[in-house]
Design a protein around this motif. Sequence first.
Motif, PDB file in Angstrom:
ATOM      1  N   HIS A  86      44.280  38.967  39.614  1.00 23.80           N
ATOM      2  CA  HIS A  86      43.062  38.427  40.201  1.00 23.80           C
ATOM      3  C   HIS A  86      42.920  36.932  39.929  1.00 23.80           C
ATOM      4  O   HIS A  86      43.312  36.432  38.863  1.00 23.80           O
ATOM      5  N   ALA A  87      42.291  36.244  40.871  1.00 23.15           N
ATOM      6  CA  ALA A  87      41.836  34.882  40.623  1.00 23.15           C
ATOM      7  C   ALA A  87      40.560  34.941  39.778  1.00 23.15           C
ATOM      8  O   ALA A  87      39.944  36.002  39.633  1.00 23.15           O
ATOM      9  N   ASP A  88      40.171  33.804  39.205  1.00 20.51           N
ATOM     10  CA  ASP A  88      38.920  33.683  38.464  1.00 20.51           C
ATOM     11  C   ASP A  88      37.880  33.124  39.425  1.00 20.51           C
ATOM     12  O   ASP A  88      38.084  32.061  40.020  1.00 20.51           O
ATOM     13  N   SER A  89      36.765  33.812  39.574  1.00 25.24           N
ATOM     14  CA  SER A  89      35.757  33.421  40.561  1.00 25.24           C
ATOM     15  C   SER A  89      35.140  32.060  40.269  1.00 25.24           C
ATOM     16  O   SER A  89      34.524  31.455  41.148  1.00 25.24           O
ATOM     17  N   ARG A  90      35.293  31.566  39.037  1.00 22.32           N
ATOM     18  CA  ARG A  90      34.714  30.271  38.689  1.00 22.32           C
ATOM     19  C   ARG A  90      35.588  29.106  39.124  1.00 22.32           C
ATOM     20  O   ARG A  90      35.194  27.951  39.009  1.00 22.32           O
ATOM     21  N   TYR A  91      36.799  29.417  39.631  1.00 18.85           N
ATOM     22  CA  TYR A  91      37.762  28.384  39.987  1.00 18.85           C
ATOM     23  C   TYR A  91      38.259  28.600  41.408  1.00 18.85           C
ATOM     24  O   TYR A  91      38.059  29.655  42.012  1.00 18.85           O
ATOM     25  N   ASP A  92      38.970  27.599  41.907  1.00 19.45           N
ATOM     26  CA  ASP A  92      39.649  27.719  43.189  1.00 19.45           C
ATOM     27  C   ASP A  92      40.684  28.845  43.096  1.00 19.45           C
ATOM     28  O   ASP A  92      41.366  28.971  42.076  1.00 19.45           O
ATOM     29  N   PRO A  93      40.831  29.690  44.121  1.00 19.60           N
ATOM     30  CA  PRO A  93      41.841  30.756  44.078  1.00 19.60           C
ATOM     31  C   PRO A  93      43.256  30.235  43.829  1.00 19.60           C
ATOM     32  O   PRO A  93      44.116  30.987  43.352  1.00 19.60           O
ATOM     33  N   ALA A  94      43.495  28.954  44.168  1.00 21.71           N
ATOM     34  CA  ALA A  94      44.819  28.372  43.939  1.00 21.71           C
ATOM     35  C   ALA A  94      45.041  27.999  42.483  1.00 21.71           C
ATOM     36  O   ALA A  94      46.151  27.611  42.108  1.00 21.71           O
ATOM     37  N   ASP A  95      43.995  28.123  41.648  1.00 17.51           N
ATOM     38  CA  ASP A  95      44.123  27.764  40.234  1.00 17.51           C
ATOM     39  C   ASP A  95      44.874  28.876  39.513  1.00 17.51           C
ATOM     40  O   ASP A  95      44.310  29.871  39.075  1.00 17.51           O
ATOM     41  N   SER A  96      46.186  28.696  39.402  1.00 14.47           N
ATOM     42  CA  SER A  96      47.048  29.760  38.878  1.00 14.47           C
ATOM     43  C   SER A  96      46.899  29.960  37.382  1.00 14.47           C
ATOM     44  O   SER A  96      47.168  31.039  36.865  1.00 14.47           O
ATOM     45  N   GLY A  97      46.466  28.937  36.663  1.00  9.52           N
ATOM     46  CA  GLY A  97      46.414  29.031  35.213  1.00  9.52           C
ATOM     47  C   GLY A  97      45.349  29.962  34.673  1.00  9.52           C
ATOM     48  O   GLY A  97      45.403  30.346  33.508  1.00  9.52           O
ATOM     49  N   VAL A  98      44.364  30.343  35.505  1.00  9.81           N
ATOM     50  CA  VAL A  98      43.290  31.218  35.030  1.00  9.81           C
ATOM     51  C   VAL A  98      43.347  32.601  35.674  1.00  9.81           C
ATOM     52  O   VAL A  98      42.437  33.408  35.496  1.00  9.81           O
ATOM     53  N   ARG A  99      44.382  32.882  36.415  1.00 11.21           N
ATOM     54  CA  ARG A  99      44.540  34.222  36.966  1.00 11.21           C
ATOM     55  C   ARG A  99      44.822  35.222  35.851  1.00 11.21           C
ATOM     56  O   ARG A  99      45.433  34.875  34.837  1.00 11.21           O
ATOM     57  N   SER A 100      44.405  36.443  36.059  1.00 13.41           N
ATOM     58  CA  SER A 100      44.688  37.471  35.051  1.00 13.41           C
ATOM     59  C   SER A 100      44.527  38.849  35.659  1.00 13.41           C
ATOM     60  O   SER A 100      44.037  39.000  36.784  1.00 13.41           O
ATOM     61  N   LEU A 101      44.898  39.856  34.884  1.00 15.79           N
ATOM     62  CA  LEU A 101      44.740  41.241  35.319  1.00 15.79           C
ATOM     63  C   LEU A 101      43.301  41.707  35.169  1.00 15.79           C
ATOM     64  O   LEU A 101      42.927  42.741  35.716  1.00 15.79           O
ATOM     65  N   GLN A 102      42.467  40.938  34.428  1.00 13.01           N
ATOM     66  CA  GLN A 102      41.079  41.340  34.193  1.00 13.01           C
ATOM     67  C   GLN A 102      40.063  40.451  34.895  1.00 13.01           C
ATOM     68  O   GLN A 102      38.862  40.710  34.818  1.00 13.01           O
ATOM     69  N   ALA A 103      40.492  39.395  35.574  1.00 14.58           N
ATOM     70  CA  ALA A 103      39.560  38.444  36.169  1.00 14.58           C
ATOM     71  C   ALA A 103      38.735  39.097  37.273  1.00 14.58           C
ATOM     72  O   ALA A 103      39.051  40.189  37.764  1.00 14.58           O
ATOM     73  N   ASP A 104      37.676  38.397  37.703  1.00 11.75           N
ATOM     74  CA  ASP A 104      36.713  38.982  38.641  1.00 11.75           C
ATOM     75  C   ASP A 104      36.806  38.399  40.042  1.00 11.75           C
ATOM     76  O   ASP A 104      35.965  38.702  40.893  1.00 11.75           O
ATOM     77  N   GLY A 105      37.808  37.584  40.311  1.00 11.91           N
ATOM     78  CA  GLY A 105      37.946  36.982  41.628  1.00 11.91           C
ATOM     79  C   GLY A 105      38.780  37.826  42.571  1.00 11.91           C
ATOM     80  O   GLY A 105      39.094  38.990  42.299  1.00 11.91           O
ATOM     81  N   GLU A 106      39.145  37.224  43.694  1.00 10.57           N
ATOM     82  CA  GLU A 106      39.911  37.943  44.704  1.00 10.57           C
ATOM     83  C   GLU A 106      41.297  38.317  44.197  1.00 10.57           C
ATOM     84  O   GLU A 106      41.833  37.685  43.280  1.00 10.57           O
ATOM     85  N   VAL A 107      41.850  39.360  44.773  1.00 12.07           N
ATOM     86  CA  VAL A 107      43.202  39.786  44.406  1.00 12.07           C
ATOM     87  C   VAL A 107      44.203  38.804  45.002  1.00 12.07           C
ATOM     88  O   VAL A 107      44.200  38.557  46.207  1.00 12.07           O
ATOM     89  N   VAL A 108      45.042  38.248  44.151  1.00 15.82           N
ATOM     90  CA  VAL A 108      46.052  37.292  44.583  1.00 15.82           C
ATOM     91  C   VAL A 108      47.332  38.010  44.979  1.00 15.82           C
ATOM     92  O   VAL A 108      47.988  37.663  45.960  1.00 15.82           O
ATOM     93  N   GLN A 109      47.669  39.045  44.184  1.00 16.04           N
ATOM     94  CA  GLN A 109      48.958  39.705  44.388  1.00 16.04           C
ATOM     95  C   GLN A 109      48.994  40.996  43.594  1.00 16.04           C
ATOM     96  O   GLN A 109      48.376  41.117  42.528  1.00 16.04           O
ATOM     97  N   ASP A 110      49.707  41.968  44.082  1.00 15.70           N
ATOM     98  CA  ASP A 110      50.013  43.181  43.320  1.00 15.70           C
ATOM     99  C   ASP A 110      51.290  42.892  42.541  1.00 15.70           C
ATOM    100  O   ASP A 110      52.301  42.477  43.120  1.00 15.70           O
ATOM    101  N   VAL A 111      51.249  43.062  41.221  1.00 14.30           N
ATOM    102  CA  VAL A 111      52.384  42.647  40.394  1.00 14.30           C
ATOM    103  C   VAL A 111      52.904  43.797  39.540  1.00 14.30           C
ATOM    104  O   VAL A 111      52.144  44.694  39.153  1.00 14.30           O
ATOM    105  N   PRO A 112      54.195  43.795  39.239  1.00 20.55           N
ATOM    106  CA  PRO A 112      54.736  44.797  38.314  1.00 20.55           C
ATOM    107  C   PRO A 112      54.393  44.444  36.869  1.00 20.55           C
ATOM    108  O   PRO A 112      54.427  43.272  36.486  1.00 20.55           O
TER     109      PRO A 112
END
Length: 315
Positions: free
Chosen positions: A191-217
Motif C-alpha cells: 500500500h501507499a501511505d495516504s499522507r504522501y503522494d502514491p509515487a512516494d516509494s519510501g513510505v509504502r508498506s504492507l500495513q499502510a492505509d493508502g491505495e494498493v500499489v502492487q500485489d507482492v510475494p
Amino acid sequence: MDYRDGFVRRAAWAVPRAAGRSISADAARRLARVIGSAEGRTEAGVLRVAHRISPRVADLNPELAKISPQWATTDIAVRRHGLHWRLDLRDNLQAVLYYAGRYEPAVARFLRAELKPGDVVLDIGANIGLHSLGAAKQLRDLGGEGRVIAFEPAADSLDKLRAAAERNQLADLITLVPAALGERKHHAALHADSRYDPADSGVRSLQADGEVVQDVPVIRLDDWVREHSLDRLDVVKLDVEGSEAAALGGASRTLIRLQPRAVLVEDKRPDLRRRLHAVLDELGYRSTGATFDHNTLFRPDRRDDNEVTRRHSVR
C-alpha cells in the motif's frame, strides 16, 4: 521536532521561491538544490531539508520554508555519493537525496566504516538502492570481492535499483530479489501511505492505509537462504516500514547459523520497539545502544550462542 528559520535561512530560501513564481519550476528546483546541499553538509541540516519536503510535517513547522511539490520532476539526473542517479522527486527519499545531497548520512557512514573485503551484505527493503549501491561501491573499492543481496518488492523501485546498478557498473556485485520478507510465504498488498503522494516509494508498506500499489510475494529469508545455499552473511540492514519483526521471524535459522556481525534495524516506532528488541534478543542479538538515523545497531551476544542454538533446534 519543531524547526524554525532565522533571518538568513528565510532570505536564502526566498530566492528559489521567487524564481518559481517569476521564472520556472526548473529554476526554482536548481536554486533549491544549491541551498539545500549547503544546508545538508551537516546531519541536522539533512533533517531540516527532509522537513522542508515532507507534507506530513508541513503543519508542524509553520516557520520553516518549504520546498514546493510543484518543483518536483519525475526523472532528473544527479551525481551523489560518487554514484550516478536518476531520481523521481515526488518520492521524499529521492527528493532529500537531490536537495540535501545526502540521505541517512549516519547509516552511509556506518556502512563505510563497517564493511570489509569479501563481506556479504543483506539490504532488506532496498527501495531504489541508496544503501545497496553505496555498499556495493564500498566493496568494489575494497577490492571487488563480496556482494550485496537486495530485497525489494516494489517493481518500480527495483527497476530503478537495477538501472542504477548497471549505470554505475555495480550489477555484478548486487543480487536483486523481487520480494518482501515475512514469517510465512504468501502474497500481500503493498500500500501507499495516504499522507504522501502514491509515487512516494519510501513510505509504502504492507500495513499502510493508502491505495494498493502492487500485489507482492512475501517469502521467508530462511527459505531463500536454503534454496540459494548462502553460506556467509556479515551485515544486515533492515528497513521495511513496520514489518521488521515479521521479517526477522522468518530469518531465525539464518541469523543463528550465519551470525552476521552487525544487524542494523529501523527502530523509530515506540509501539513496535518492545517486540522488535524481544525478537532480536531471542536470536542472541543485543542492542549496542548506537543509532544511525533511527536505525539501531545490534551485535551477536556470544555468551548466549549455545542457549540460542538449543532453543531453536527443538522447533
